[in-house]
Structure formats: C-alpha cells, structure tokens
Design an enzyme around this catalytic site. Structure first.
Site, mmCIF file in Angstrom:
data_model
loop_
_atom_site.group_PDB
_atom_site.id
_atom_site.type_symbol
_atom_site.label_atom_id
_atom_site.label_comp_id
_atom_site.label_asym_id
_atom_site.label_seq_id
_atom_site.Cartn_x
_atom_site.Cartn_y
_atom_site.Cartn_z
ATOM 1 N N SER A 143 57.660 144.533 56.415
ATOM 2 C CA SER A 143 58.693 145.180 57.238
ATOM 3 C C SER A 143 58.863 144.556 58.621
ATOM 4 O O SER A 143 58.589 145.177 59.656
ATOM 5 C CB SER A 143 58.369 146.658 57.334
ATOM 6 O OG SER A 143 58.224 147.141 56.030
ATOM 7 N N ARG A 158 60.802 136.632 63.428
ATOM 8 C CA ARG A 158 59.969 136.975 64.585
ATOM 9 C C ARG A 158 59.183 138.235 64.257
ATOM 10 O O ARG A 158 59.515 138.946 63.310
ATOM 11 C CB ARG A 158 60.824 137.200 65.834
ATOM 12 C CG ARG A 158 61.660 138.462 65.860
ATOM 13 C CD ARG A 158 62.554 138.506 67.073
ATOM 14 N NE ARG A 158 63.632 137.546 66.987
ATOM 15 C CZ ARG A 158 64.792 137.791 66.377
ATOM 16 N NH1 ARG A 158 65.023 138.958 65.824
ATOM 17 N NH2 ARG A 158 65.736 136.871 66.320
ATOM 18 N N ASP A 196 61.057 147.395 54.201
ATOM 19 C CA ASP A 196 60.794 148.809 53.880
ATOM 20 C C ASP A 196 62.076 149.633 53.747
ATOM 21 O O ASP A 196 62.137 150.595 52.979
ATOM 22 C CB ASP A 196 59.827 149.471 54.885
ATOM 23 C CG ASP A 196 60.211 149.270 56.338
ATOM 24 O OD1 ASP A 196 61.193 148.561 56.603
ATOM 25 O OD2 ASP A 196 59.522 149.821 57.226
HETATM 26 C C1 BGC Z 1 61.337 145.622 61.720
HETATM 27 C C2 BGC Z 1 62.078 145.998 60.450
HETATM 28 C C3 BGC Z 1 61.477 147.240 59.828
HETATM 29 C C4 BGC Z 1 61.395 148.360 60.860
HETATM 30 C C5 BGC Z 1 60.792 149.630 60.302
HETATM 31 C C6 BGC Z 1 61.230 146.824 62.640
HETATM 32 O O1 BGC Z 1 60.450 146.517 63.755
HETATM 33 O O2 BGC Z 1 61.999 144.583 62.385
HETATM 34 O O3 BGC Z 1 62.051 144.915 59.540
HETATM 35 O O4 BGC Z 1 62.275 147.634 58.751
HETATM 36 O O5 BGC Z 1 60.632 147.924 61.966
HETATM 37 O O6 BGC Z 1 59.527 149.426 59.786
#
Ligand code: BGC
Length: 475
Positions: A143, A158, A196
């Site tokens: 995620s 990133r 996620d």
């Molecule tokens: C990430 C996402 C993720 C979200 C929730 C963010 O910081 O960039 O990819 O879906 O957090 O977990």
C-alpha cells in the site's frame, strides 16, 4: 473570553471547511484526476495509476489463495478461502514491522517478509513439491504508490506513512519479494500486486451481495482512511488516455472496457490550491520524508491528526497560553516534545469525553503523554481535537464526491444507489468520522440526494480478501 479560549476559537475558525471550499475541492479533484489519467508528466499531480485489474468480482469466485499485506505497522500473511457465495474464510498471522526495518535496506525488509510467509506456509499448509506448477499463488497488497505495467509487477514511486528505504524506490517490488522468497526456498509465486484500496474495492464487491436484502447498489469505490488515505475505482479504458495504445488494443480485443485506477488521492492538491495550509500543517510536512507530497493525506489520515494537535499545543505553550507550570519547551514532558508520540487513538478518546471536568481526558493525557492538565486546558484540547477531526472528515468527502461526479455514477440508472467499501482505523473507529464525512458529502455537488443514495460500508479484511481476488486474476 480568556486568551486561551480566544486562541482556540481562532483555530476552530481557521480549520472550518466551508461549503464553497468543498465544492472548489471537488472541481479541482476532477480536473487533476483527468490530468492524471492523461499523463504522468506532472510529478506533483494526482498519480491515477492504472492497476491492470479489469474485473470486479460478482461473489461467485471460489478457491484458496494466499495473500500478504504490507501497508502500515503490520505485515499480514493470510490464507483466504473464497466459498463462491459472497462469503470467505480467512486464517492469518499478523507480524509487527520492527521500526528499524522501516528505514533500513530493501534486502532486510523483504528477507523479513519472506521469512514470515515461510513460517505461515509451514504452519498452515502441507508441504508442497517446489516445482513451478504446484507453488502457492500469492496476491501481494503493497500500500504505497507503485506504477504498474502489468498485474504482477510494479515500480515503487516513493514511500509514504513513515517508511523510508531509498534503495527500493524505482525497483520492481514483485521481483524484490520473489527474489527473497526464492532465496529462502518458499514455495510461493507472487502472481498479483495490488494496492489496499483495490483490495478493498474487490473484497467489498465480492461480499456485498451477502447482506440481508441483497446488494445495495454497485460497488464503485474502495477507500482507506487509516494510517494513510487513498481510493480506487473502475474507470472506462477510453478515459485512461495514458495507457499505451497496444495495451488498449489488446484489452479491447478481449472485450475489456474498464480498468481499476488507484488514484493515490493522498497526493490530491499537492500544490495547495484549495487545501487549507496552517502553520501547523507546514510544520508537520517538514517532519516527513515525503515533503511536498501527499499533502491531502497529511491533513486527513490517522498518522497525522495527533501530530497536528501536538504542534498546536507546543505553539500555545510557547505563547504562554497553556501548561504554564513548564517554564520552557525543554521542561515539557518528553513525550509531548517528541514528534509522532501523540496517537490519533488518544484524540478519539478525547473527542467524545463527556465526563464531568473531562476526567477521562485527564487520565488519557496523563497515561499517554505523562501530562497533567487543568480543566480549562482540557476543554481547550478537546475543542482543538474536534476542529482537527472535523476538518479531516470534511476534506475526506472531496475525493469521494469527486469520483461520484466524475463518473456520473448516480445518472447511470433509475433510483441509482452506490456502494463504497471502506477500511482503516480512522473510518472504522474514530467517533463521528463517518457521520461528519456524510454531512460534508451532502454539502458537495452530490447534494442531500446523492448522500442519501450512498452506502458506505466497512470492507473487513479488505486487503487480504482483495489480494486473493487479484491472485485469482493473475493465476
Ligand atoms: C499510500 C497508498 C495507500 C494509502 C492507504 C498511502 O500513504 O500512498 O498507496 O493506499 O496510504 O494505506
């Protein structure tokens, strides 16, 4: 009014999100989403990442799949059995990520993850021959912002949420993971990589028909409001202009018309055209490893709410408005001086404290920050907490309404109702968050009518079940 009360009132006013701001936010979201779908040129723009997930489950899917989930403080490994009737069984192991691995090397992190998959497989599954065909298929929920060019590969753009492992940026996360699994002879094939939010969308779509009374509208959005925040939705392939022409051609040849897009809305409005930007937000951003990015997330998600409050308390102390028994910053309790020590869970307890003289808050602050307070201070801290959470919940309505307006979801049928699957500690546990978000949704372009036709449901174990559903596509 005391000086303290006046200062609190000023913050509450500064943190209020008006209807006009909400609607401007929705317009800007749609504009930036369209730009992000057209190209990746603007690195500060909205990523709008194609996920190569093309089918939304119906609930009839069956099979046993492994899923692994890395996205915050825990690494979960699970085995998911989809029964084909909207229900599933899930066995899981939850492993806290040691803090030093969050900023160490890629090899250290992934060798730890592979070892956890190894122990899970040993514990829960009979030994398998390690020839290619008989390996377990695993869907990996990762995620963080990852650009994908297929379902089972993706390059890390990133880090977010406090992770900072520079040597993995620009690498294909699936190869790194598979490399470590192979090194440890774990009979597992990583067949799908998913965010996620994508997992949440798929898992909610799979489960939704199981509720009494059947499906409450099509599942259009999977969203996370937890440590971080983000959302995913199916978009018409014709609108994802940045997809390579050969990909579009081959998808169309297969009759595919839509693809799930991971918006990475944490990075909505990084240029701060509409988002509020108090000096406390500036201070919080300065403490992060992804400065200037995920500016929406830094105002909305659980990782940041406590830190915003801590910044305000430090400022008020410096101005001599609170905690006057501590003459200087250095004399304040250590935990109050330390970034990220004030957890959003503490805010959630103070938010709804209605005990006399806010005794519950007094105890919470003593236990968590070793901070004694007067009743006047506690009342001020409660009001500040409510200003921060209300701003977060109101802002949270912007991308949801943005997607609903952009896709014309409510116009696609008579009496159209829409289902949104959500997951994450804030939306699940923060008192009043969902209600405040709904209040704000009614103030956006979707209006009262749209808000009434929106079902927002928790997609429990969304990441695990969703990754299993992706693995089924990738298998
Ligand atoms: C990430 C996402 C993720 C979200 C929730 C963010 O910081 O960039 O990819 O879906 O957090 O977990």
């Amino acid at each position: 009014m005391t000086e303290l009360k006046a200062a609190v009132a000023e913050i509450a006013e500064q943190f209020a999100v008006s209807q006009e701001k909400l609607q401007q936010g929705v317009d800007l979201f749609i504009e930036l989403a369209d730009r992000g779908l057209a190209s990746d040129e603007d690195v500060h723009g909205l990523p709008m990442i194609p996920t190569y997930v093309n089918t939304i489950p119906t609930g009839s899917e069956r099979g046993i799949y492994l899923a692994a989930d890395l996205g915050g403080t825990n690494f979960r490994v699970c085995s998911v059995t989809l029964a084909g009737d909207h229900t599933f069984k899930l066995v899981q192991s939850k492993n806290p990520i040691p803090v030093d691995l969050m900023s160490g090397s890629g090899e250290e992190l992934f060798s730890y993850l592979a070892s956890k998959v190894a122990s899970f497989v040993t514990e829960h599954h009979e030994a398998k021959e390690t020839d290619e065909k008989s390996k377990f298929k695993l869907g990996f929920t990762f995620s963080f912002p990852v650009t994908q060019s297929s379902l089972n590969s993706g390059t890390l753009l990133r880090w977010t949420k406090g992770f900072d492992i520079p040597d993995l940026v620009g690498k294909d996360i699936v190869s790194v993971f598979q490399g470590q699994l192979d090194k440890q002879n774990v009979p597992v094939d990583v067949v799908a990589l998913a965010n996620d939010t994508v997992g949440t969308l798929l898992s909610r779509a799979y489960s939704s028909g199981a509720v009494a009374g059947g499906k409450q509208g099509d599942t259009l959005i999977g969203a996370i409001f937890g440590t971080g925040t983000n959302g995913a939705y199916p978009e018409d392939i014709d609108n994802i202009k940045k997809l390579p022409a050969d990909v579009v051609k081959s998808l169309k040849a297969k009759g595919v018309t839509q693809m799930v897009v991971n918006t990475e809305w944490g990075s909505f409005d990084n240029k701060l055209q509409v988002l509020p930007n108090s000096k406390y937000d500036v201070a919080v951003d300065a403490l992060t490893s992804n400065k200037g990015y995920h500016m929406f997330e830094k105002r909305v998600s659980g990782m940041f709410l406590g830190e915003i409050l801590r910044q305000i308390l430090i400022d008020f102390h410096q101005k001599g408005l609170i905690l006057r028994q501590y003459p200087t910053f250095d004399k304040l309790p250590h935990r109050l001086r330390t970034p990220w020590e004030l957890d959003s869970e503490v805010l959630s307890l103070m938010e709804i404290d209605d005990s006399s003289s806010l005794k519950a808050t007094e105890l919470t602050l003593k236990q968590n920050l070793r901070l004694p307070t007067t009743e006047e201070e506690r009342l001020a801290i409660q009001d500040l907490t409510r200003a921060i959470s209300k701003r977060a919940a109101y802002l949270a309505a912007i991308p949801l309404a943005g997607i609903l307006v952009k896709t014309g979801a409510f116009e696609k049928g008579v009496h159209k109702e829409i289902d949104v699957g959500v997951d994450g500690s804030v939306v699940e546990f923060y008192p009043g968050f969902r209600a405040m978000m709904r209040d704000a949704l009614a103030l956006t372009q979707i209006g009262d009518k749209g808000e009434r036709r929106l079902h927002i449901n928790i997609a429990k174990d969304g990441s695990g079940v969703g990754a299993a559903l992706c693995a089924l596509d990738g298998a």
